[in-house]
Design an enzyme around this catalytic site. Structure first.
Site, PDB file in Angstrom:
ATOM      1  N   ASP A 131      -0.114   4.929   0.648  1.00 47.14           N
ATOM      2  CA  ASP A 131      -0.876   6.265   1.593  1.00 47.14           C
ATOM      3  C   ASP A 131      -0.759   5.088   3.475  1.00 47.14           C
ATOM      4  O   ASP A 131      -1.332   4.488   3.590  1.00 47.14           O
ATOM      5  CB  ASP A 131      -2.546   6.288   1.649  1.00 47.14           C
ATOM      6  CG  ASP A 131      -2.082   6.885  -0.042  1.00 47.14           C
ATOM      7  OD1 ASP A 131      -0.885   7.577  -0.134  1.00 47.14           O
ATOM      8  OD2 ASP A 131      -3.008   6.922  -0.706  1.00 47.14           O
ATOM      9  N   ASP A 186       1.149  -1.056  -0.081  1.00 46.08           N
ATOM     10  CA  ASP A 186      -0.133  -0.245   0.091  1.00 46.08           C
ATOM     11  C   ASP A 186       0.894   1.503  -0.004  1.00 46.08           C
ATOM     12  O   ASP A 186       2.058   1.385   0.090  1.00 46.08           O
ATOM     13  CB  ASP A 186      -1.088   0.428   1.526  1.00 46.08           C
ATOM     14  CG  ASP A 186      -2.010   1.081   1.264  1.00 46.08           C
ATOM     15  OD1 ASP A 186      -2.502   1.523   0.390  1.00 46.08           O
ATOM     16  OD2 ASP A 186      -2.113   1.804   2.652  1.00 46.08           O
TER      17      ASP A 186
END
Length: 219
Positions: free
Chosen positions: A9, A7
């Site tokens: 963020d 991922d």
């Protein structure tokens, strides 16, 4: 082939790229400052697990309607270099390198728009980039999205779509995320990791015995 799914963020970078991008556009005079409060209210729903991602994308893409894709790509590259790169976690970079040395398939996968994720995937030397696709007509942005949104269960669907036909796709796979919205992806991989996890994910990781890693920015 072993997948290593990262991922973006609050996992590889400190902060949310979409929120930072809106602030960047406001500072550049490309979006009204009034959008920030509404976007933050939406982000609160994201952290609660109740965000409608279609509505969020439609709202945050409003300032880009009618802009050319070439212009957006140029602006996004500047944004990534000036704003996002300085927020990278050194531990995240080290983990990417660990997977690279193993010969794993590096995938940057995010629920942010492709215009924000693709420049980071390129800078990080990732093999694949999976993000929310932006709609365009004759090179102009419509403010809409395309296809399956890479959000919650959509991340698993997009991975299956991206690697369709690959046997034993998930066998031995690794996943890294901070958010409970990524539980479908973390539950699908063989080796899930909770990075700087939000409370709900931290609880799930503790219950499942998943590794919990705290990554810090350089001083």
């Amino acid at each position: 082939m072993t997948l290593a799914l990262f991922d973006l963020d609050d996992t590889l970078i400190a902060g949310d790229s979409a929120s930072l991008w809106l602030q960047f556009m406001v500072a550049q005079g490309l979006a009204p400052a009034s959008m920030i409060a509404d976007e933050q209210a939406m982000m609160a729903r994201y952290h609660e697990g109740s965000l409608n991602m279609h509505q969020y994308m439609a709202f945050t893409l409003q300032p880009l309607v009618g802009k050319s894709r070439q212009w957006l790509d140029e602006m996004s590259a500047v944004f990534a270099e000036q704003v996002l790169c300085e927020r990278l976690y050194p531990e995240g970079l080290a983990r990417i390198q660990w997977h690279r040395e193993r010969g794993d398939e590096l995938v940057l996968i995010s629920a942010s728009g492709e215009h924000l994720v693709a420049p980071m995937a390129k800078m990080l030397g990732m093999d694949h980039c999976i993000a929310i696709l932006l709609d365009q007509v004759e090179g102009k942005l419509t403010g809409q999205t395309q296809g399956i949104l890479s959000f919650r269960e959509g991340k698993v669907a997009r991975i299956n779509q991206q690697f369709a036909g690959k046997p034993n796709l998930w066998r031995g796979s690794f996943g890294y995320s901070d958010s409970h919205n990524d539980l479908p992806m973390l539950q699908a991989v063989t080796h899930p990791h909770a990075v700087n996890p939000a409370p709900v994910l931290r609880q799930q990781a503790n219950e499942q015995g998943w590794p919990i890693w705290e990554w810090l920015r350089q001083a």
